[in-house]
Design an enzyme around this catalytic site. Structure first.
Site, PDB file in Angstrom:
ATOM      1  N   PRO A   5       3.713  -0.384   2.421  1.00 50.99           N
ATOM      2  CA  PRO A   5       5.105  -0.841   2.082  1.00 50.99           C
ATOM      3  C   PRO A   5       5.412  -2.098   2.290  1.00 50.99           C
ATOM      4  O   PRO A   5       5.291  -2.837   3.308  1.00 50.99           O
ATOM      5  CB  PRO A   5       6.177   0.199   2.753  1.00 50.99           C
ATOM      6  CG  PRO A   5       5.590   0.725   4.054  1.00 50.99           C
ATOM      7  CD  PRO A   5       3.783   0.410   3.707  1.00 50.99           C
ATOM      8  N   GLU A   6       5.922  -2.804   1.373  1.00 52.71           N
ATOM      9  CA  GLU A   6       6.308  -4.098   1.398  1.00 52.71           C
ATOM     10  C   GLU A   6       7.675  -4.391   0.492  1.00 52.71           C
ATOM     11  O   GLU A   6       8.312  -3.419   0.614  1.00 52.71           O
ATOM     12  CB  GLU A   6       5.317  -5.051   0.393  1.00 52.71           C
ATOM     13  CG  GLU A   6       3.949  -5.191   1.076  1.00 52.71           C
ATOM     14  CD  GLU A   6       2.991  -6.059   0.240  1.00 52.71           C
ATOM     15  OE1 GLU A   6       3.467  -7.083  -0.477  1.00 52.71           O
ATOM     16  OE2 GLU A   6       1.751  -5.641   0.351  1.00 52.71           O
TER      17      GLU A   6
END
Length: 300
Positions: free
Chosen positions: A2-3
């Protein structure tokens, strides 16, 4: 992994799931997602969620009664909502809502982090205070990006991933933005022109917008998960054809991460007229010996 886009989607989901509902019980398992007494403090997180904010890859929740929670998804963490009694694999913590739903924090590899603190202390947490400009909540123009990254001596992609400079930009979206901007990841920030910075800032926003369009929904599937489909333009496409010119995509190790780029669309060349510097140009598609650099200590 996840970014910023995935964390923002998580924030929007949580905001929708908690709206109008009280948390009647919070429970968690004894894992490294917590530290020491934090496990016991987590069980006090009941009542209504008052605010749900994000800075970079960090989620910041405040609840009634002055309680707060900092959440970092790590490499594989995600929040999912299910009916009471419905099993969720790798569930490490759970919020039971009065409407019969349960919001789980699922984290197979246990690199996530849930830190209960006083609500007033959330923005003073060292990890949060150390973050740089958030492209979504604080904006990001060409001049602002140059101010944040331009003085770095690291390779451009490594500097972009420094969370103390640009909060939330990670390996995937940094590669995607550089591809969209036509910039080689091993360029030095000092060689970019004002137009380069402007194009790169726009490319960062475009990469985020693409991720929102492709991934937004209640259940996000990360690229590393079984059954996922790679819709990115360059990331993870080594040896495959470039989506623009069909040249084989190349990869190399940079700052401890695998970097993907197109040697034709993203030439590594320092042109004197553009960079206002003298010296010979570097050949297309080549990677200088200094391309692999150690990550900065500020990256999270």
């Amino acid at each position: 992994m996840p970014e910023l886009p995935e964390v923002e989607i998580a924030r929007r989901n949580l905001e929708r799931w908690f709206k109008g509902h009280r948390i009647v019980r919070a429970e968690a398992d004894a894992t490294r997602v917590f530290r020491g007494a934090e496990l016991a403090r987590f069980t006090r997180l009941t009542g209504r969620v008052e605010t749900l904010e994000r800075k970079g890859k960090y989620l910041l929740l405040t609840l009634e009664g002055g309680h707060g929670l900092m959440a970092h998804l790590g490499m594989t963490g995600k929040f999912v909502r299910r009916e009471e009694g419905e099993p969720v694999s790798h569930s490490r913590a759970r919020f039971h809502l009065e409407d019969g739903h349960v919001v789980h924090f699922s984290d197979p590899r246990l690199f996530g982090r849930l830190e209960p603190v006083a609500a007033k202390a959330l923005w003073d947490l060292p990890a949060v205070k150390a973050l740089g400009r958030d492209p979504l909540t604080e904006g990001l123009t060409g001049p602002q990006l140059q101010e944040a990254v331009g003085d770095s001596k690291q390779d451009l992609k490594v500097a972009l991933m420094d969370q103390g400079r640009v909060a939330g930009l990670g390996n995937i979206h940094a590669a995607e933005a550089l591809f969209r901007a036509g910039l080689h990841p091993a360029r030095k920030p000092g060689t970019l022109t004002p137009d380069d910075w402007k194009h790169l800032a726009r490319a960062i926003h475009a990469a985020f917008d693409f991720a929102f369009k492709e991934q937004e929904g209640e259940d996000i599937t990360y690229l590393e998960e079984p059954g996922s489909v790679n819709r990115f333009r360059v990331y993870g496409r080594a040896k495959g054809p470039c989506s623009k010119c069909k040249t084989p995509v190349e990869s190399f190790t940079q700052g401890g991460r695998t970097t993907h780029f197109c040697p034709k669309c993203q030439p590594l060349s320092t042109v004197p007229s553009r960079a206002s510097r003298k010296g010979p140009a570097v050949g297309k598609g080549t990677v200088p010996a200094v391309a692999s650099t150690k990550p900065r200590s500020r990256r999270r």
